[in-house]
Design a protein around this motif. Structure first.
Motif, short mmCIF file in Angstrom:
data_model
loop_
_atom_site.label_atom_id
_atom_site.label_comp_id
_atom_site.label_asym_id
_atom_site.label_seq_id
_atom_site.Cartn_x
_atom_site.Cartn_y
_atom_site.Cartn_z
N GLU A 187 0.83 -1.21 0.00
CA GLU A 187 0.00 0.00 0.00
C GLU A 187 0.86 1.26 0.00
O GLU A 187 0.65 2.18 -0.79
CB GLU A 187 -0.89 0.01 1.24
CG GLU A 187 -2.27 -0.53 1.03
CD GLU A 187 -3.20 -0.06 2.12
OE1 GLU A 187 -4.07 0.78 1.83
OE2 GLU A 187 -3.07 -0.52 3.26
N TYR B 195 1.16 4.14 -2.98
CA TYR B 195 0.90 5.58 -2.86
C TYR B 195 2.02 6.38 -3.53
O TYR B 195 1.76 7.34 -4.27
CB TYR B 195 0.81 5.99 -1.38
CG TYR B 195 -0.28 5.31 -0.59
CD1 TYR B 195 -1.48 4.91 -1.19
CD2 TYR B 195 -0.12 5.09 0.78
CE1 TYR B 195 -2.46 4.29 -0.46
CE2 TYR B 195 -1.12 4.47 1.51
CZ TYR B 195 -2.28 4.07 0.90
OH TYR B 195 -3.28 3.46 1.63
N LYS C 215 -5.92 11.57 -1.41
CA LYS C 215 -7.06 10.86 -0.83
C LYS C 215 -8.38 11.28 -1.47
O LYS C 215 -9.34 10.51 -1.51
CB LYS C 215 -7.12 11.08 0.68
CG LYS C 215 -6.09 10.25 1.44
CD LYS C 215 -6.14 10.48 2.93
CE LYS C 215 -7.32 9.82 3.57
NZ LYS C 215 -7.22 9.77 5.04
N PHE D 239 -10.80 5.44 -6.62
CA PHE D 239 -9.59 5.66 -5.82
C PHE D 239 -9.92 6.39 -4.53
O PHE D 239 -9.63 5.92 -3.43
CB PHE D 239 -8.58 6.45 -6.65
CG PHE D 239 -7.29 6.72 -5.94
CD1 PHE D 239 -6.32 5.75 -5.88
CD2 PHE D 239 -7.05 7.93 -5.32
CE1 PHE D 239 -5.12 5.98 -5.22
CE2 PHE D 239 -5.86 8.18 -4.67
CZ PHE D 239 -4.89 7.21 -4.62
N SER D 240 -10.57 7.53 -4.64
CA SER D 240 -10.82 8.35 -3.45
C SER D 240 -11.83 7.70 -2.52
O SER D 240 -11.77 7.88 -1.30
CB SER D 240 -11.30 9.75 -3.86
OG SER D 240 -12.50 9.66 -4.61
N TYR E 265 -12.11 4.62 -1.57
CA TYR E 265 -11.51 3.69 -0.63
C TYR E 265 -10.23 4.22 0.00
O TYR E 265 -9.55 3.53 0.74
CB TYR E 265 -11.26 2.34 -1.33
CG TYR E 265 -12.56 1.78 -1.84
CD1 TYR E 265 -13.54 1.36 -0.95
CD2 TYR E 265 -12.85 1.74 -3.20
CE1 TYR E 265 -14.77 0.89 -1.40
CE2 TYR E 265 -14.06 1.26 -3.66
CZ TYR E 265 -15.02 0.85 -2.75
OH TYR E 265 -16.24 0.40 -3.19
N MET E 266 -9.91 5.48 -0.31
CA MET E 266 -8.76 6.12 0.32
C MET E 266 -9.15 6.88 1.59
O MET E 266 -8.29 7.33 2.34
CB MET E 266 -8.11 7.09 -0.66
CG MET E 266 -7.25 6.44 -1.72
SD MET E 266 -5.76 5.73 -1.06
CE MET E 266 -4.83 7.22 -0.68
N ALA F 167 -7.58 5.54 4.60
CA ALA F 167 -6.19 5.13 4.40
C ALA F 167 -5.26 5.95 5.30
O ALA F 167 -5.55 7.07 5.67
CB ALA F 167 -5.78 5.32 2.93
N THR G 138 -11.02 -3.92 2.14
CA THR G 138 -10.83 -2.52 1.72
C THR G 138 -9.39 -2.23 1.31
O THR G 138 -9.15 -1.40 0.44
CB THR G 138 -11.24 -1.55 2.85
OG1 THR G 138 -10.54 -1.90 4.05
CG2 THR G 138 -12.73 -1.60 3.10
N THR G 139 -8.43 -2.93 1.92
CA THR G 139 -7.03 -2.74 1.52
C THR G 139 -6.83 -3.18 0.08
O THR G 139 -6.20 -2.50 -0.72
CB THR G 139 -6.08 -3.52 2.44
OG1 THR G 139 -6.26 -3.07 3.78
CG2 THR G 139 -4.64 -3.30 2.04
N ARG H 243 -8.30 -0.69 -2.33
CA ARG H 243 -7.42 0.46 -2.57
C ARG H 243 -6.31 0.08 -3.54
O ARG H 243 -6.01 0.81 -4.50
CB ARG H 243 -6.81 0.94 -1.25
CG ARG H 243 -7.75 1.77 -0.41
CD ARG H 243 -7.00 2.56 0.64
NE ARG H 243 -6.42 1.71 1.67
CZ ARG H 243 -7.04 1.35 2.79
NH1 ARG H 243 -8.28 1.75 3.01
NH2 ARG H 243 -6.43 0.61 3.69
N MET I 251 -5.86 1.58 -7.34
CA MET I 251 -4.61 2.22 -7.76
C MET I 251 -3.95 1.46 -8.90
O MET I 251 -3.38 2.05 -9.82
CB MET I 251 -3.66 2.34 -6.56
CG MET I 251 -4.10 3.41 -5.57
SD MET I 251 -2.92 3.69 -4.23
CE MET I 251 -3.24 2.28 -3.19
#
Length: 501
Positions: A30, A34, A107, A117-118, A120-121, A124, A241-242, A245, A249
Motif C-alpha cells: 500500500e 501511494y 485521498k 480511488f478516493s 476507498y482512500m 487510508a 478494503t485494503t 485500494r 490504484m
C-alpha cells in the motif's frame, strides 16, 4: 520481465521498510503504491504539458490551480507536491510535505470524491513514519525506470508477489502469466463489459485493459468507446478494503480513469446484478464457506432445490450465470473438486452449465501453479450463458507445464504449454481428430452426461502403456554374479598395487 537489477532495487526498498518495523506485506505494498501513484501523476502531467506546449494549447492540470480550502502550510507546500520537486527535498521537509499536503490531496484525488480511488482512500493512512526511511524509499523508486507501461506493470506485479500468505477464506494471488493466458483465450473486445466478482488486486481487469490497448488501440479514437473503456467497461468487487485500494490504484496506474470497484460480498443478497455483464474473468475463493442465511437465495437453489449450499466456489459459478448477459462469456478458475465432486450441489451446477448453457472448455492445470501459496489442483472452465443449452462437445486440455517449476521456488523453465493452449483454443476446428491419448481432445456431451456430468480430464483421457520386456530372473542373477566376480578381481589388483608401493 523486469531485470535482476530492478528486482534488487525493489528488494532493497522492501528491506528498508521491513527494518523500520513495517512487517505486514500488504501494508508495505500500500505505502509503495501511494508513492508510485504520486510519481505516475507527475509523469502523466509532464506528458500532457509537453503535448500542450507543442500544439500551442493551454493545459489546466491537477496541479495547475490550488483548491480554495488549503491551509497556509499546504499553500506553501503546493509547488513541492510534484514528484520532480518532492524527490529533491530534505528528509524532514519531504515527510512533512507528504503528511500535511500530498497524502490529503491524493485521498480525494484533487476533489474527485466519487472516484474508485478516493472512495476507498478515505480511511487510508500513510505509515512510513521515519523521514529518513521515506527519503531512502523515494530515492530508490526514482532510480527505477517506469516510463514503459509493461515495465510498470511488471514492477507492480513483483510487488504483489511479496504477498506470501493466503487469505482467511481461501483467497490467494493468481499468477500474472495465468491471468494473461485466460485473457488471451477470451479476447475481450472494446464493446465488452467485464467484471471480476472477487477482484483482489484487479489482476484480471488490468490484463484485460492491457490486451485492449495492445490489440484494439483504435478504440481510443472513438469518443464513445474511449469513454466506455474509462468509465463503464471494468467492474470489480471485493470484501477487503485494503485490496480495493490496491486494486483501484493498480487500475489507475494502468491508465483506466474510472473503474467501477465496489466493497461488496458478491454472493450475498445485497448483490442484485442480473444479466449485466458480457464477460466474467475470475478466480473466486476456494474451499471457503459463508453464512448460509446471507447468501442470495437464487444462487443456492441453482444447486439444490431442497437446501442451501455454502461452498463459495459453487456459489460464485451460480452468481456468474446470473450476472452474465445472454451470450456473455466466462473463464473461471475452479478447484478440481468442482469438476468431479459427487455432492448434489456439485452435480447440479455442472448440469446447469452443460444442459442449460454452453460449456466450451476445461483446461486442467498442475497443482504447483499456485505455489508457494497453495498446492491445490485447479482447472479453468470456459462457458457461454445461453439459457437454452448449446453444449455439443467439450474441449479438454491437460496442462503439464506453465513455464515455471512446480515447486515452491517457481523458477523459469523451458517447458510451457501456454502458447499451445492459446493456439489450439483459437483453432478448435483443428482439434476434431485429436485422440484421447493426446494433451487435448473433444468429448461429446452425451458421454459427459453418461458419466454423471463429471468434468475431470482423467475420466476421459486414454493412457498409452509402453510394453517393457524384462529379462528372466535367472539371467539377471547370472549377470550380477559376473559383475561381483569382476569387482572382486579389481579389488585384488588394487591391493597388490598398494602393497608394491
Amino acid at each position: 520481465m523486469i531485470t535482476g537489477e530492478i528486482k534488487n532495487k525493489i528488494d532493497g526498498i522492501w528491506t528498508t521498510l521491513w527494518t523500520e518495523g513495517n512487517t505486514n506485506p500488504l501494508t508495505n505494498i500500500e505505502q509503495l503504491t501511494y508513492l508510485l501513484f504520486i510519481k505516475g501523476l507527475d509523469e502523466s502531467e509532464l506528458r500532457k504539458e509537453k503535448d500542450a506546449a507543442f500544439l500551442g494549447l493551454k493545459h489546466t492540470g491537477i496541479f495547475s490551480e490550488m483548491p480554495a480550502d488549503l491551509t497556509d502550510i499546504q499553500i506553501e507546500h503546493w509547488p513541492k507536491m510534484r514528484w520532480t520537486q518532492f524527490k529533491q527535498l530534505p528528509a524532514e521537509e519531504m515527510h512533512q510535505v507528504m503528511i500535511t499536503t500530498i497524502f490529503p490531496f491524493i485521498k480525494t484525488l484533487g476533489g474527485k470524491e466519487n472516484s474508485a480511488f478516493s472512495k476507498y482512500m478515505k480511511d487510508a493512512s500513510f505509515m512510513i513514519n521515519k523521514p529518513a526511511t521515506l527519503q531512502k524509499v523515494v530515492t530508490a523508486l526514482d532510480s527505477i525506470p517506469m516510463e514503459d507501461r509493461d515495465t510498470q506493470g511488471d514492477i507492480y506485479e513483483y510487488l504483489l508477489s511479496k504477498l506470501q500468505t493466503s487469505g482467511t477464506n481461501g483467497q490467494f494471488r493468481t499468477p500474472r502469466h495465468i491471468i494473461n493466458m485466460i485473457v488471451e483465450l477470451m479476447k475481450p473486445t472494446p464493446e465488452d463489459t467485464i467484471i471480476d466478482p472477487a477482484m483482489g488486486s484487479a489482476g484480471f481487469l488490468v490484463s484485460a485493459s492491457e490486451y485492449l490497448r495492445k490489440n484494439h488501440s483504435d478504440l481510443f479514437l472513438v469518443e464513445g468507446l474511449k469513454e466506455h473503456f474509462h468509465k463503464n467497461m471494468f467492474y470489480g468487487n471485493d470484501m477487503d478494503t485494503t485490496m480495493l485500494r490496491i486494486g483501484a490504484m493498480n487500475m489507475m496506474l494502468h491508465g483506466v480513469d474510472g473503474p467501477n470497484i465496489e466493497y461488496r460480498d458478491s454472493i450475498s443478497e445485497d448483490n442484485k446484478d442480473k444479466d449485466k455483464y458480457t464477460m466474467v474473468l475470475a478466480n473466486p475463493p476456494f474451499k471457503g464457506s459463508v453464512d448460509k442465511d446471507s447468501v442470495a437465495n437464487d444462487l443456492s437453489y441453482v444447486m439444490s432445490k431442497n437446501s442451501k449450499s455454502a461452498k463459495t466456489e459453487l456459489l460464485f459459478l451460480a452468481l456468474i450465470l446470473r450476472t452474465l448477459k445472454p451470450g456473455g462469456r466466462a473463464a473461471v478458475i475452479v478447484p478440481d473438486g468442482v469438476l468431479f465432486g459427487s455432492s448434489n450441489a456439485h452435480k447440479a451446477i455442472r448440469k446447469e452449465i452443460i444442459d442449460n448453457n454452453k460449456l466450451e472448455a476445461i483446461i486442467s492445470m498442475p497443482s504447483g501453479v499456485f505455489k508457494p501459496y497453495a498446492g491445490v489442483s485447479t482447472g479453468i472452465m470456459v462457458f457461454t450463458k445461453t439459457g437454452t443449452g448449446g453444449t455439443d462437445k467439450v474441449w479438454f486440455y491437460d496442462m503439464k507445464a506453465d513455464g515455471f517449476s512446480l515447486n515452491d521456488h517457481r523458477t523459469p523453465i523451458e517447458e510451457n504449454d501456454i502458447p499451445e493452449i492459446i493456439a489450439r483454443f483459437g483453432n478448435l476446428q483443428g482439434e476434431a481428430e485429436r485422440k484421447r491419448t493426446e494433451q487435448s481432445f473433444f468429448v461429446p456431451v452425451d458421454e459427459i452426461r453418461e458419466q454423471g456430468y463429471e468434468l475431470s480430464i482423467n475420466k476421459y483421457s486414454d493412457v498409452e502403456y509402453e510394453n517393457v520386456e524384462y529379462e528372466e530372473p535367472s539371467i539377471l542373477i547370472e549377470k550380477i554374479e559376473k559383475l561381483e566376480v569382476e569387482i572382486n578381481n579389481e579389488i585384488k589388483e588394487l591391493k597388490s598395487l598398494i602393497g608394491r608401493g
